[in-house]
Write an enzyme that holds these catalytic residues in place. Sequence first.
Site, short mmCIF file in Angstrom:
data_model
loop_
_atom_site.label_atom_id
_atom_site.label_comp_id
_atom_site.label_asym_id
_atom_site.label_seq_id
_atom_site.Cartn_x
_atom_site.Cartn_y
_atom_site.Cartn_z
N ASN A 45 -50.38 16.62 -4.32
CA ASN A 45 -49.04 15.97 -3.82
C ASN A 45 -49.28 14.49 -4.66
O ASN A 45 -50.24 13.96 -4.77
CB ASN A 45 -48.74 16.09 -2.72
CG ASN A 45 -49.79 15.66 -1.77
OD1 ASN A 45 -51.22 15.42 -2.00
ND2 ASN A 45 -49.44 15.19 -0.37
N ILE A 46 -47.98 14.23 -5.07
CA ILE A 46 -47.75 12.99 -5.82
C ILE A 46 -46.39 12.36 -5.19
O ILE A 46 -45.10 12.92 -5.12
CB ILE A 46 -47.42 13.14 -7.20
CG1 ILE A 46 -48.75 13.95 -7.88
CG2 ILE A 46 -47.43 12.05 -8.12
CD1 ILE A 46 -48.24 14.49 -9.32
N GLU A 47 -46.92 11.18 -4.24
CA GLU A 47 -45.75 10.47 -3.54
C GLU A 47 -44.92 9.62 -4.40
O GLU A 47 -45.54 9.06 -5.51
CB GLU A 47 -46.29 10.06 -2.21
CG GLU A 47 -46.71 11.51 -1.38
CD GLU A 47 -47.18 10.91 -0.03
OE1 GLU A 47 -47.42 9.73 0.40
OE2 GLU A 47 -47.30 11.87 0.78
N CYS A 56 -44.67 18.08 -4.19
CA CYS A 56 -46.00 18.70 -3.62
C CYS A 56 -46.67 19.38 -4.53
O CYS A 56 -46.56 19.67 -5.57
CB CYS A 56 -45.29 19.95 -2.41
SG CYS A 56 -44.25 19.31 -1.50
N GLU A 58 -48.10 22.40 -4.67
CA GLU A 58 -47.71 23.70 -4.93
C GLU A 58 -46.69 23.56 -6.13
O GLU A 58 -47.03 24.27 -7.30
CB GLU A 58 -47.08 24.30 -3.77
CG GLU A 58 -47.73 24.53 -2.57
CD GLU A 58 -47.66 23.68 -1.50
OE1 GLU A 58 -47.60 22.38 -2.05
OE2 GLU A 58 -47.53 23.81 -0.52
N CYS A 93 -43.94 24.07 2.01
CA CYS A 93 -42.75 23.52 2.76
C CYS A 93 -41.44 24.55 2.09
O CYS A 93 -42.02 25.14 1.12
CB CYS A 93 -42.41 22.31 2.04
SG CYS A 93 -41.89 21.94 0.56
N1 THU Z 1 -46.93 18.61 1.21
C1 THU Z 1 -47.41 19.10 0.05
O1 THU Z 1 -47.94 18.88 -1.02
N2 THU Z 1 -46.99 20.56 0.22
C2 THU Z 1 -46.70 21.22 1.37
O2 THU Z 1 -46.23 22.20 1.15
C3 THU Z 1 -46.23 20.27 2.54
C4 THU Z 1 -46.20 19.06 2.21
C5 THU Z 1 -46.87 17.03 0.98
C6 THU Z 1 -45.83 16.32 0.46
C7 THU Z 1 -46.00 14.86 1.16
O3 THU Z 1 -46.74 14.13 0.16
C8 THU Z 1 -47.11 15.08 2.09
O4 THU Z 1 -47.46 16.49 2.17
C9 THU Z 1 -46.61 14.84 3.55
O5 THU Z 1 -45.32 15.50 3.76
#
Ligand code: THU
Length: 139
Positions: A45-47, A56, A58, A93
């Site tokens: 995941n990359i915020e 996300c 995935e 998600c």
């Molecule tokens: N996140 C994912 O990478 N995959 C998911 O299916 C659930 C959520 C990440 C997004 C965000 O960076 C962190 O988890 C918290 O929501």
Amino acid sequence: MNKEEIVKLIKTATEQLSYSYVPYSGFKVGAALLSGNGTVYTGCNIENAAYTPTNCAERTAFFKAVSEGVRDFRAICIVGGPDGKLTSYTPPCGVCRQVMMEFCNPEEFEIILATGAGDYKIYRLRELMPEGFGPGNLK
Ligand code: THU
């Protein structure tokens, strides 16, 4: 999938946690996406400071694969947790489930949730996306 393939995907997904960029949530997620030809595409995941551009793990894996011309997928393994500690399963998600619907057969594509090599659960996409909307609905 046999046990050996599953454990390999879990290990690969777990390795991706070290690449997660999560300055806002601190919640690290790693993914390993198995394509039809056996190649594994990885993702983390990359915020983002603006929050909504966050990608996300995935979708990172899917978009890496699709951007290289690969659209045939068998399974994805997802691991995650606060600060990368795998204390419980991290289900995909809704947005990621929708991306899976675009490229995967919901009756066949497998989603492996794991907390370690010895603790995992496997779902078919259809189970996590009942009555999901996909390319077939546009025909
Ligand atoms: N996140 C994912 O990478 N995959 C998911 O299916 C659930 C959520 C990440 C997004 C965000 O960076 C962190 O988890 C918290 O929501």
